[in-house]
Design an enzyme around this catalytic site. Sequence first.
Site, mmCIF file in Angstrom:
data_model
loop_
_atom_site.group_PDB
_atom_site.id
_atom_site.type_symbol
_atom_site.label_atom_id
_atom_site.label_comp_id
_atom_site.label_asym_id
_atom_site.label_seq_id
_atom_site.Cartn_x
_atom_site.Cartn_y
_atom_site.Cartn_z
ATOM 1 N N ASP A 1 0.834 -1.204 0.000
ATOM 2 C CA ASP A 1 0.000 0.000 0.000
ATOM 3 C C ASP A 1 0.873 1.259 0.000
ATOM 4 O O ASP A 1 0.687 2.174 -0.830
ATOM 5 C CB ASP A 1 -0.888 -0.052 1.259
ATOM 6 C CG ASP A 1 -2.121 0.823 1.173
ATOM 7 O OD1 ASP A 1 -2.375 1.402 0.105
ATOM 8 O OD2 ASP A 1 -2.839 0.901 2.197
ATOM 9 N N TYR B 1 -0.600 -8.218 7.678
ATOM 10 C CA TYR B 1 -1.793 -8.904 8.172
ATOM 11 C C TYR B 1 -1.528 -10.359 8.601
ATOM 12 O O TYR B 1 -2.450 -11.047 9.047
ATOM 13 C CB TYR B 1 -2.930 -8.828 7.139
ATOM 14 C CG TYR B 1 -3.661 -7.485 7.140
ATOM 15 C CD1 TYR B 1 -3.337 -6.480 8.054
ATOM 16 C CD2 TYR B 1 -4.689 -7.229 6.231
ATOM 17 C CE1 TYR B 1 -4.004 -5.255 8.056
ATOM 18 C CE2 TYR B 1 -5.365 -5.999 6.238
ATOM 19 C CZ TYR B 1 -5.014 -5.021 7.151
ATOM 20 O OH TYR B 1 -5.684 -3.814 7.151
HETATM 21 N N1 AR6 Z 1 5.928 -5.481 -4.134
HETATM 22 C C1 AR6 Z 1 5.514 -6.762 -3.981
HETATM 23 N N2 AR6 Z 1 5.273 -7.330 -2.781
HETATM 24 C C2 AR6 Z 1 5.471 -6.558 -1.694
HETATM 25 C C3 AR6 Z 1 5.883 -5.207 -1.754
HETATM 26 C C4 AR6 Z 1 6.122 -4.661 -3.047
HETATM 27 N N3 AR6 Z 1 6.525 -3.406 -3.223
HETATM 28 N N4 AR6 Z 1 5.957 -4.722 -0.485
HETATM 29 C C5 AR6 Z 1 5.609 -5.723 0.344
HETATM 30 N N5 AR6 Z 1 5.323 -6.839 -0.387
HETATM 31 P P1 AR6 Z 1 1.516 -6.188 2.952
HETATM 32 P P2 AR6 Z 1 -1.077 -7.167 3.944
HETATM 33 C C6 AR6 Z 1 4.861 -8.164 0.071
HETATM 34 O O1 AR6 Z 1 1.987 -5.969 4.334
HETATM 35 O O2 AR6 Z 1 -0.447 -8.270 4.696
HETATM 36 C C7 AR6 Z 1 -0.671 -1.976 4.833
HETATM 37 O O3 AR6 Z 1 -0.325 -1.110 5.876
HETATM 38 C C8 AR6 Z 1 5.019 -8.472 1.526
HETATM 39 O O4 AR6 Z 1 6.322 -8.975 1.780
HETATM 40 O O5 AR6 Z 1 1.783 -5.143 1.945
HETATM 41 O O6 AR6 Z 1 -2.328 -7.434 3.138
HETATM 42 C C9 AR6 Z 1 -2.129 -1.786 4.403
HETATM 43 O O7 AR6 Z 1 -2.526 -0.435 4.470
HETATM 44 C C10 AR6 Z 1 3.946 -9.534 1.723
HETATM 45 O O8 AR6 Z 1 4.426 -10.798 1.271
HETATM 46 O O9 AR6 Z 1 -0.099 -6.441 2.886
HETATM 47 C C11 AR6 Z 1 -2.860 -2.640 5.399
HETATM 48 O O10 AR6 Z 1 -3.066 -1.945 6.614
HETATM 49 C C12 AR6 Z 1 2.830 -9.096 0.772
HETATM 50 O O11 AR6 Z 1 3.452 -8.207 -0.155
HETATM 51 C C13 AR6 Z 1 -1.927 -3.800 5.623
HETATM 52 O O12 AR6 Z 1 -0.616 -3.301 5.328
HETATM 53 C C14 AR6 Z 1 1.671 -8.377 1.434
HETATM 54 O O13 AR6 Z 1 2.152 -7.577 2.491
HETATM 55 C C15 AR6 Z 1 -2.207 -4.934 4.664
HETATM 56 O O14 AR6 Z 1 -1.394 -6.033 4.997
#
Ligand code: AR6
Length: 171
Positions: free
Chosen positions: A36, A128
């Site tokens: 995000d 999450y």
């Molecule tokens: N590109 C690809 N994958 C990524 C990137 C990127 N730039 N950055 C992180 N990941 P997350 P969630 C991976 O935390 O668990 C936010 O604050 C990461 O390593 O982005 O759904 C929102 O506002 C992990 O494997 O999403 C919500 O409050 C995956 O993407 C909350 O985090 C998802 O991690 C959502 O949490």
Amino acid sequence: MGTPDIVLVRGDITDQHADAIVNAANSSLLGGGGVDGAIHRRGGPEILAACRALRASHYGKGLATGRAVATTAGRLHAEHVIHTVGPVFSREEDRSELLASCYRESLRVADEVGARTVAFPAVSAGIYGWPMDDAARIAIGTVRAADTSVTRVSFVLFDEQAYAAFATHLD
Ligand code: AR6
């Protein structure tokens, strides 16, 4: 309509070229960390402005978990960002259906806006707390069962562990 081809990419989702890039958002739609934060940083203020407008017009109480909504993609190499709200992982309660809903709803919104190629992160598998292997199983299983005009889904995995988990479930 049919099932999209699935490809796995190791990298940063904000570097991808696709008709739509999916954001692992939260119900406020007003940004956060992880994917995000990266999407809003790289995509620029136009995305947040569109999210604020959606909050005001349709989602005063926030976007519900498992739902998805599209905005402009700002400066990203995409036409649309599809924001979806993953469930927070829980050991007490099975929230798998909500996570599956994120993928189904995102593809439904992609169909609505005419996107044929869609890039997804591993929704809920970061902040999450969803265990990566289970997140990958749900992501791949749901996309494989979809009936959509989207022709290509790429899962963009940030690290080797995430890539390996998705590769296991793709086989
Ligand atoms: N590109 C690809 N994958 C990524 C990137 C990127 N730039 N950055 C992180 N990941 P997350 P969630 C991976 O935390 O668990 C936010 O604050 C990461 O390593 O982005 O759904 C929102 O506002 C992990 O494997 O999403 C919500 O409050 C995956 O993407 C909350 O985090 C998802 O991690 C959502 O949490």
